[in-house]
Design an enzyme around this catalytic site. Structure first.
Site, PDB file in Angstrom:
ATOM      1  N   LYS A   1       0.272  -1.262  -0.208  1.00  0.00           N
ATOM      2  CA  LYS A   1       0.108  -0.127  -0.144  1.00  0.00           C
ATOM      3  C   LYS A   1       1.150   1.151  -0.078  1.00  0.00           C
ATOM      4  CE  LYS A   1      -1.573   2.659   2.705  1.00  0.00           C
ATOM      5  NZ  LYS A   1      -1.627   3.432   1.600  1.00  0.00           N
TER       6      LYS A   1
ATOM      7  N   GLU B   1      10.727   0.934   9.933  1.00  0.00           N
ATOM      8  CA  GLU B   1      12.024   1.535   8.916  1.00  0.00           C
ATOM      9  C   GLU B   1      10.816   3.120   9.541  1.00  0.00           C
ATOM     10  OE1 GLU B   1      14.370   1.215   7.766  1.00  0.00           O
ATOM     11  OE2 GLU B   1      14.279  -0.787   7.886  1.00  0.00           O
TER      12      GLU B   1
ATOM     13  N   CYS C   1      14.585  11.071   5.339  1.00  0.00           N
ATOM     14  CA  CYS C   1      14.874   9.984   6.708  1.00  0.00           C
ATOM     15  C   CYS C   1      16.160  10.577   7.643  1.00  0.00           C
ATOM     16  CB  CYS C   1      13.788   8.906   6.705  1.00  0.00           C
ATOM     17  SG  CYS C   1      14.498   7.740   5.756  1.00  0.00           S
TER      18      CYS C   1
ATOM     19  N   GLU D   1      11.156  15.844  13.859  1.00  0.00           N
ATOM     20  CA  GLU D   1      11.790  15.429  12.906  1.00  0.00           C
ATOM     21  C   GLU D   1      11.038  16.769  12.171  1.00  0.00           C
ATOM     22  OE1 GLU D   1       9.626  11.700  10.956  1.00  0.00           O
ATOM     23  OE2 GLU D   1      11.668  12.029   9.530  1.00  0.00           O
TER      24      GLU D   1
HETATM   25  P1  NAD Z   1       2.879   8.437   7.578  1.00  0.00           P
HETATM   26  O1  NAD Z   1       3.192   7.357   8.991  1.00  0.00           O
HETATM   27  O2  NAD Z   1       1.753   9.028   7.748  1.00  0.00           O
HETATM   28  O3  NAD Z   1       2.469   7.480   6.458  1.00  0.00           O
HETATM   29  C1  NAD Z   1       3.305   6.074   5.841  1.00  0.00           C
HETATM   30  C2  NAD Z   1       2.191   5.188   5.708  1.00  0.00           C
HETATM   31  O4  NAD Z   1       1.450   5.298   5.941  1.00  0.00           O
HETATM   32  C3  NAD Z   1       1.658   6.054   4.592  1.00  0.00           C
HETATM   33  O5  NAD Z   1       0.904   4.466   3.678  1.00  0.00           O
HETATM   34  C4  NAD Z   1       0.412   5.846   5.278  1.00  0.00           C
HETATM   35  O6  NAD Z   1      -0.438   5.892   4.497  1.00  0.00           O
HETATM   36  C5  NAD Z   1       0.298   4.740   5.906  1.00  0.00           C
HETATM   37  N1  NAD Z   1      -0.757   5.026   7.064  1.00  0.00           N
HETATM   38  C6  NAD Z   1      -1.096   6.008   7.893  1.00  0.00           C
HETATM   39  N2  NAD Z   1      -1.882   5.666   9.069  1.00  0.00           N
HETATM   40  C7  NAD Z   1      -1.239   4.012   8.859  1.00  0.00           C
HETATM   41  C8  NAD Z   1      -2.336   3.376   9.650  1.00  0.00           C
HETATM   42  N3  NAD Z   1      -3.058   3.433  10.999  1.00  0.00           N
HETATM   43  N4  NAD Z   1      -2.496   2.048   9.954  1.00  0.00           N
HETATM   44  C9  NAD Z   1      -1.776   2.129   8.499  1.00  0.00           C
HETATM   45  N5  NAD Z   1      -1.517   2.573   7.645  1.00  0.00           N
HETATM   46  C10 NAD Z   1      -1.023   3.444   8.053  1.00  0.00           C
HETATM   47  O7  NAD Z   1       4.359   8.525   7.233  1.00  0.00           O
HETATM   48  P2  NAD Z   1       4.329   9.953   5.314  1.00  0.00           P
HETATM   49  O8  NAD Z   1       4.048  10.897   6.206  1.00  0.00           O
HETATM   50  O9  NAD Z   1       4.203   8.852   4.016  1.00  0.00           O
HETATM   51  O10 NAD Z   1       6.469   9.604   5.249  1.00  0.00           O
HETATM   52  C11 NAD Z   1       7.620  10.479   6.447  1.00  0.00           C
HETATM   53  C12 NAD Z   1       7.334   9.735   6.898  1.00  0.00           C
HETATM   54  O11 NAD Z   1       8.416   8.973   6.974  1.00  0.00           O
HETATM   55  C13 NAD Z   1       8.990  10.006   8.193  1.00  0.00           C
HETATM   56  O12 NAD Z   1       8.649   9.993   9.696  1.00  0.00           O
HETATM   57  C14 NAD Z   1       9.913   9.466   7.653  1.00  0.00           C
HETATM   58  O13 NAD Z   1      11.338   9.853   8.529  1.00  0.00           O
HETATM   59  C15 NAD Z   1      10.165   8.337   7.511  1.00  0.00           C
HETATM   60  N6  NAD Z   1      10.548   7.353   6.947  1.00  0.00           N
HETATM   61  C16 NAD Z   1      11.712   6.572   6.790  1.00  0.00           C
HETATM   62  C17 NAD Z   1      12.023   5.685   6.477  1.00  0.00           C
HETATM   63  C18 NAD Z   1      13.288   4.961   6.442  1.00  0.00           C
HETATM   64  O14 NAD Z   1      13.520   4.330   5.789  1.00  0.00           O
HETATM   65  N7  NAD Z   1      13.555   4.830   7.543  1.00  0.00           N
HETATM   66  C19 NAD Z   1      12.359   6.004   4.245  1.00  0.00           C
HETATM   67  C20 NAD Z   1      11.452   6.997   4.547  1.00  0.00           C
HETATM   68  C21 NAD Z   1      10.379   7.691   5.748  1.00  0.00           C
END
Ligand code: NAD
Length: 499
Positions: free
Chosen positions: A173, A248, A282, A387
């Site tokens: 997803k 991650e 990230c 962040e």
């Molecule tokens: P987010 O956590 O808001 O969303 C990530 C994904 O989770 C999306 O697909 C979203 O639809 C889904 N999601 C949201 N609520 C959910 C729930 N309750 N249950 C299941 N899925 C759910 O993150 P974002 O804003 O899309 O991305 C930014 C974040 O991702 C930052 O914190 C960044 O640091 C992190 N990130 C980490 C890495 C890593 O490798 N550690 C890499 C890229 C991004």
């Protein structure tokens, strides 16, 4: 593409009755309206993945490797289309998608084509003397993966490739904002001859489709990349069915400059390492700690580079930096900077949404924000601890080496870090003491398919890329076979006495 769900080797329309407008954050224009998945679509995708599992898991590593090599070729043929679509849905400059996102994904695919043939275990042996023990590395089963919007194509690849290389099937997803290149990737898998149902993509909302996928009893492993807050929720849901989890999460990477560092390298490294992908990375450098003798020159040098960065039309090859992914994300970044101003921070560069691009583009319709350098705050400031996920770097001075390393470790996160020094002993000490899944020395950002990416502390656990990630998508089975043909084994005495 007709519907925006890729299930069992074909596009279908989602049944939630809801749709989502994927827009270009550079100007707010519509890229495509996608139907969103409901829980029934997630069920259909999981069922397709379950049906495809026995054949794919039973394929030889060589056959899976061949399929991934063909996928790499299909991706290479479609590289331009992937780069343009990725730029349009995220606002990334075309030079970034062309030189980084797409070739990185192709290289990853080629890496996992090789890794698929390398499922390692301990040597088979007669450890007890009476049995031959061997290790089988088996796929975990149906994997449910959830990805963020910052590197949609690369995140899809990082999730899908190790999972299928190891013989699992997958339902991914992507983030609501950026589903398009994940769908193209799934279609490319089919075109490369990967059987229908091995790779499925559902484009729904996190709270509905995401939670349903994570909770689904057939899904045996959840691999999530996103924020720490949502990661905790995913872990809570996954534990109900005792799924393997791979998280991650967020980062707040320190960038530690010792007083013997090559100053020019550190200044350029800080600007590039903090602004890549408009800071929505990230692992981006977010907190620079600079030893006092270099502090003023470092701030002046980075401010000068920040001010020279060209914001503009992402499709213009001269553009260095595009918009943030959405107006909401831009406003969130601006909020951090405004609050920093209100608690007395100095804004040494940027700190505002620009109106005109280097190429004359009207930036007021897009989610643009100037690269922003903040000084004059303490270690407990919000901009140092949380962040921001935007083009913002905070610089703080330090005196002793101990202090610099202590401050570097002083946030809940531990994804990545860098140390800048020309002294080998300082470099070795920094790489040992900094608590992060990756520590660079005299560089910040480069990633390679052969090496793992993943966090310490609140940045999560589990590794993407590399052989480590392949191993995580397998489960280890010990097979122990009697080699004595003796009916009454010695150890039976513990149960049957002397009989
Ligand atoms: P987010 O956590 O808001 O969303 C990530 C994904 O989770 C999306 O697909 C979203 O639809 C889904 N999601 C949201 N609520 C959910 C729930 N309750 N249950 C299941 N899925 C759910 O993150 P974002 O804003 O899309 O991305 C930014 C974040 O991702 C930052 O914190 C960044 O640091 C992190 N990130 C980490 C890495 C890593 O490798 N550690 C890499 C890229 C991004």
């Amino acid at each position: 593409m007709s519907g925006a769900q890729y299930i069992d080797g074909e596009f279908r329309a989602g049944t939630s009755g809801e749709s989502f407008d994927v827009t270009n954050p550079a100007d707010g224009s519509l890229v495509r309206t996608v139907d969103l998945a409901g829980t029934e679509d997630v069920d259909a995708a999981v069922a397709a993945a379950e049906r495809a599992l026995p054949e794919w898991a039973g394929a030889t590593p060589g056959a899976r490797s061949d399929a991934l090599n063909r996928l790499a070729a299909v991706l290479a043929e479609r590289a331009e289309d992937f780069a343009r679509t990725e730029s349009r849905q995220t606002g990334k400059p075309i030079k970034l998608t062309t030189e980084f996102d797409v070739p990185g994904t192709i290289d990853n695919t080629a890496f996992f084509a090789g890794a698929a043939r390398n499922l390692e275990g301990r040597a088979t042996g007669e450890w007890s003397g009476n049995h031959t023990s061997s290790i089988r590395r088996e796929p975990v089963g149906v994997v449910g993966s959830i990805a963020p919007w910052n590197y949609p194509l690369q995140m899809a690849a990082w999730k899908i490739l190790p999972a299928i290389a190891a013989g699992n099937t997958i339902v991914l997803k992507p983030a609501e904002l950026t589903p398009l290149t994940s769908l193209m990737f799934a279609e490319a898998c089919t075109d490369a001859g990967i059987p229908a149902g091995v790779v499925n993509v559902v484009t729904g909302r996190g709270r509905t489709a995401g939670e349903h996928l994570v909770s689904h009893p057939t899904v045996r492993m959840v691999s999530f990349t996103g924020s720490t807050g949502v990661g905790k929720r995913v872990a809570e849901l996954a534990v109900q069915t005792v799924k393997r989890t791979h998280l991650e999460l967020g980062g707040k990477a320190p960038f530690v400059v010792f007083d013997d560092a090559d100053l020019e390298a550190a200044i350029h490294g800080a600007a590039a390492g903090s602004l890549i992908n408009t800071g929505q990375d990230c692992t981006a450098a977010t907190r620079a700690y600079v030893q006092r003798p270099l502090y003023d020159a470092f701030v002046a040098g980075v401010a000068e580079l920040f001010d020279a960065v060209r914001l503009g039309d992402p499709m213009n090859p001269q553009t260095d930096l595009g918009p943030l992914v959405s107006l909401r994300q831009r406003d969130s970044v601006a909020g951090f900077v405004e609050r920093a101003r209100s608690y007395g921070a100095t804004i040494a560069a940027g700190g505002f949404a620009p109106e005109k691009g280097h190429d004359g583009t009207d930036l007021t319709l897009g989610a643009y924000y100037r690269p922003t350098l903040i000084t004059g705050v303490g270690q407990d400031a919000e901009v140092v601890q949380q962040e921001i996920f935007g083009p913002v770097l905070v610089v703080l001075p330090f005196d002793s080496d101990e202090e610099g390393l202590r401050l570097a470790n002083d946030t809940p996160y531990g994804l990545a870090a860098s140390a800048w020094t020309t002294n080998t002993y300082r470099a070795l000490r920094a790489t040992r003491e900094i608590q992060a899944g990756c520590v660079w020395v005299n560089d910040h950002i480069p990633i390679i398919s052969e090496m793992p990416h993943g966090g310490y502390k609140a940045s999560g656990y589990g590794k993407d890329m590399s052989q480590y990630s392949l191993d995580e998508y397998t489960q280890v089975k010990h097979v122990m076979q009697d080699i004595t043909a003796i009916a009454r084994k010695d150890w039976h005495r513990t149960v049957f006495g002397d009989r």
